[in-house]
Design an enzyme around this catalytic site. Structure first.
Site, PDB file in Angstrom:
ATOM      1  N   THR A  85       0.823  -1.288  -0.026  1.00  0.00           N
ATOM      2  CA  THR A  85       0.030   0.040  -0.024  1.00  0.00           C
ATOM      3  C   THR A  85       0.968   1.368   0.094  1.00  0.00           C
ATOM      4  OG1 THR A  85      -2.014  -0.915   1.048  1.00  0.00           O
ATOM      5  CG2 THR A  85      -1.440   1.241   1.587  1.00  0.00           C
ATOM      6  N   ARG A  92     -13.377  -7.340  -3.378  1.00  0.00           N
ATOM      7  CA  ARG A  92     -13.025  -7.124  -1.901  1.00  0.00           C
ATOM      8  C   ARG A  92     -12.501  -5.820  -1.543  1.00  0.00           C
ATOM      9  NH1 ARG A  92      -7.691  -5.823   0.661  1.00  0.00           N
ATOM     10  NH2 ARG A  92      -7.479  -6.621   2.435  1.00  0.00           N
ATOM     11  N   ASP A 112      -9.017  -2.021   3.981  1.00  0.00           N
ATOM     12  CA  ASP A 112      -9.082  -0.808   5.276  1.00  0.00           C
ATOM     13  C   ASP A 112      -8.539   0.605   4.578  1.00  0.00           C
ATOM     14  OD1 ASP A 112      -6.533  -1.877   4.623  1.00  0.00           O
ATOM     15  OD2 ASP A 112      -5.859  -0.595   6.454  1.00  0.00           O
ATOM     16  N   THR A 170      -0.728  -0.061   6.963  1.00  0.00           N
ATOM     17  CA  THR A 170      -0.578  -1.115   5.832  1.00  0.00           C
ATOM     18  C   THR A 170      -0.604  -2.479   6.463  1.00  0.00           C
ATOM     19  OG1 THR A 170       1.147  -1.746   4.205  1.00  0.00           O
ATOM     20  CG2 THR A 170       1.950  -0.535   5.879  1.00  0.00           C
TER      21      THR A 170
HETATM   22  N1  ASP Z   1      -3.926  -2.758   3.566  1.00  0.00           N
HETATM   23  C1  ASP Z   1      -3.988  -3.148   2.360  1.00  0.00           C
HETATM   24  C2  ASP Z   1      -5.354  -3.954   2.184  1.00  0.00           C
HETATM   25  O1  ASP Z   1      -5.683  -4.681   3.024  1.00  0.00           O
HETATM   26  C3  ASP Z   1      -3.104  -4.173   1.931  1.00  0.00           C
HETATM   27  C4  ASP Z   1      -1.564  -3.567   2.583  1.00  0.00           C
HETATM   28  O2  ASP Z   1      -1.274  -2.527   2.973  1.00  0.00           O
HETATM   29  O3  ASP Z   1      -0.676  -4.411   2.352  1.00  0.00           O
HETATM   30  O4  ASP Z   1      -5.947  -3.760   0.932  1.00  0.00           O
END
Ligand code: ASP
Length: 323
Positions: A180, A208, A211, A231
Site C-alpha cells: 500500500t 474485496r 482498510d 498497511t
Molecule cells: N491494507 C491493504 C489492504 O488490505 C494491503 C496492505 O497494506 O498491504 O488492502
C-alpha cells in the site's frame, strides 16, 4: 528550500512486507529508496512553500501511485480475476472532511479522485463503476486497465494461483501478497492530513475492499491528535478501527503518539499474527513508524528538514538535509 514558519513534517510508506533483499537486488533497492525520496520531496515542495498538509499528502501519494515499485496505481497487484481494483482515501484533519474510492478500475490516481469526492460531492465513499464515472465527469485522468499492470505483479498472481492449488515450492513472501502507499503530514499551521492508496492483496476476491478507503481503519486525521496511514491485512485494521483508535488513545487516554501507534501494531494487531505497519504524525511534527514485518518501505522529512528513508528494520538512514 526554506521552511515556512512553524513545524512542518511529512512521513510516507510504500507498504509493510518489503521484498527480501536478495530478491530486490541492488538496483531494486536503490530504486525503492529513490522512489521514496521523490515522493517525500513532492510533499515537501508543498509544505516548504507554506502549503497545506492536505495538498502535501495528495502530492506524495500521487508520486507513489505513479511509481511501479509500489502497490498502488501503476504497479498495483492483480485480483483473482486478473484485473486491478484500487482503493484510496484522503482526510483533512482541520474539519474531519474525508473522501474515498473503493474498487475503482480506470482512475490513474485514485487519491485525487478521493480528494474530489471530499470536495465536490456530498459523499465520503464512492465505489466501483459509480466512482469511475464520477472521476470521468470531474475531468480526472482515466486509463485502461493495462496501465496498472506490470510483469512482476503478474508473476505474483501466477504464484498465488499455484499456492492456492498447493503447487508452490517456495512460500509467497509478504511483499508478493500485498502493499500500500500512504502519506501523513503536518503543515506550518499545525494542520494534519492523511492519504492512503492501494491495489490491495494479490489474488483478492473480486469486489474485496480493504482498510485503506475505510475512514478510521487505514486512514485518519484529526487536528490536535494525529494523522495515520496503515498497511497490512486490511480486514484487521477495519475490525480494530486502527487509525481512529490511535487518535482516541491520544485524545481520551492521554497517550503520546509513539506509544499509541506502537500499541496499535504490537498489542491490537499482534493478537491476530497480522503483518502490519503504519505511519503517524502529531501536531508538533513527531513521527512514528511502527511495523512488525521484516521491512516497510518508509521515509520522513522531519521538522528540521532531515530526509530519511528505509526499507528494512535496520537501514532507516539520513539521505540529505534540506536547506
Ligand atoms: N491494507 C491493504 C489492504 O488490505 C494491503 C496492505 O497494506 O498491504 O488492502
Amino acid at each position: 528550500m526554506a521552511v515556512a514558519a512553524g513545524k512542518a513534517a511529512i512521513a510516507i510508506h510504500g507498504g509493510a512486507g518489503a521484498i527480501p533483499r536478495a530478491e530486490l537486488g541492488d538496483e531494486g533497492y536503490r530504486r525503492a529508496r529513490e522512489g521514496l525520496r521523490q515522493a517525500l520531496l513532492a510533499g515537501w515542495r508543498v509544505l516548504s512553500a507554506g502549503g497545506l498538509a492536505l495538498d502535501a499528502v495528495e502530492a506524495a501519494v500521487r508520486a507513489l501511485e505513479d511509481d511501479p515499485m509500489f502497490n498502488a496505481g501503476h504497479g498495483a497487484v492483480f485480483n483473482a480475476g486478473g484485473e486491478h481494483e484500487l482503493d484510496a482515501a484522503i482526510m483533512d484533519g482541520r474539519t474531519l472532511a474525508a473522501g474515498a474510492v473503493a474498487g475503482v478500475r480506470t482512475i490513474r490516481n485514485p487519491v485525487s479522485a478521493a480528494r474530489r469526492i471530499m470536495e465536490a460531492s456530498d459523499c465520503v465513499l464512492l465505489a466501483g463503476s459509480g466512482a469511475d464515472a464520477f472521476a470521468r465527469e470531474q475531468g480526472l485522468e482515466t486509463v485502461a486497465q493495462d496501465y496498472f499492470s506490470t510483469d512482476l505483479r503478474r508473476r505474483y498472481l501466477e504464484r498465488a494461483k499455484l499456492a492456492e492449488a498447493g503447487k508452490l515450492e517456495r512460500p509467497a513472501s509478504e511483499a508478493e501478497k500485498h502493499g500500500t502507499v500512504g502519506a501523513v503530514a503536518v503543515d506550518a499551521l499545525g494542520n494534519l492530513a492523511a492519504a492512503t492508496s492501494t491495489g490491495g492483496y494479490t489474488n483478492k476476491r473480486v469486489g474485496r475492499v480493504g482498510d485503506s478507503p475505510v475512514i478510521g481503519a487505514g486512514t485518519y486525521a484529526a487536528n490536535g491528535a494525529c494523522a495515520v496511514s496503515g498497511t497490512g491485512r486490511g480486514e484487521y485494521f477495519i475490525r480494530h478501527t486502527t487509525a481512529r483508535d490511535i487518535a482516541a488513545r491520544m485524545q481520551f487516554a492521554g497517550m503520546g503518539l509513539a506509544e499509541a501507534a506502537h500499541a496499535a501494531i504490537f498489542t491490537d494487531l499482534a493478537a491476530h499474527d497480522c503483518g502490519a505497519g503504519l505511519i503517524a504524525v502529531g501536531p508538533d511534527g513527531t513521527v512514528a513508524m511502527p511495523f512488525n514485518t521484516p521491512g516497510m518501505y518508509r521515509g520522513a522529512i522531519t521538522t528540521d528538514g532531515v530526509l530519511c528513508v528505509g526499507v528494512y528494520g535496520d537501514d532507516f538512514s539520513v539521505v540529505e538535509t534540506l536547506g
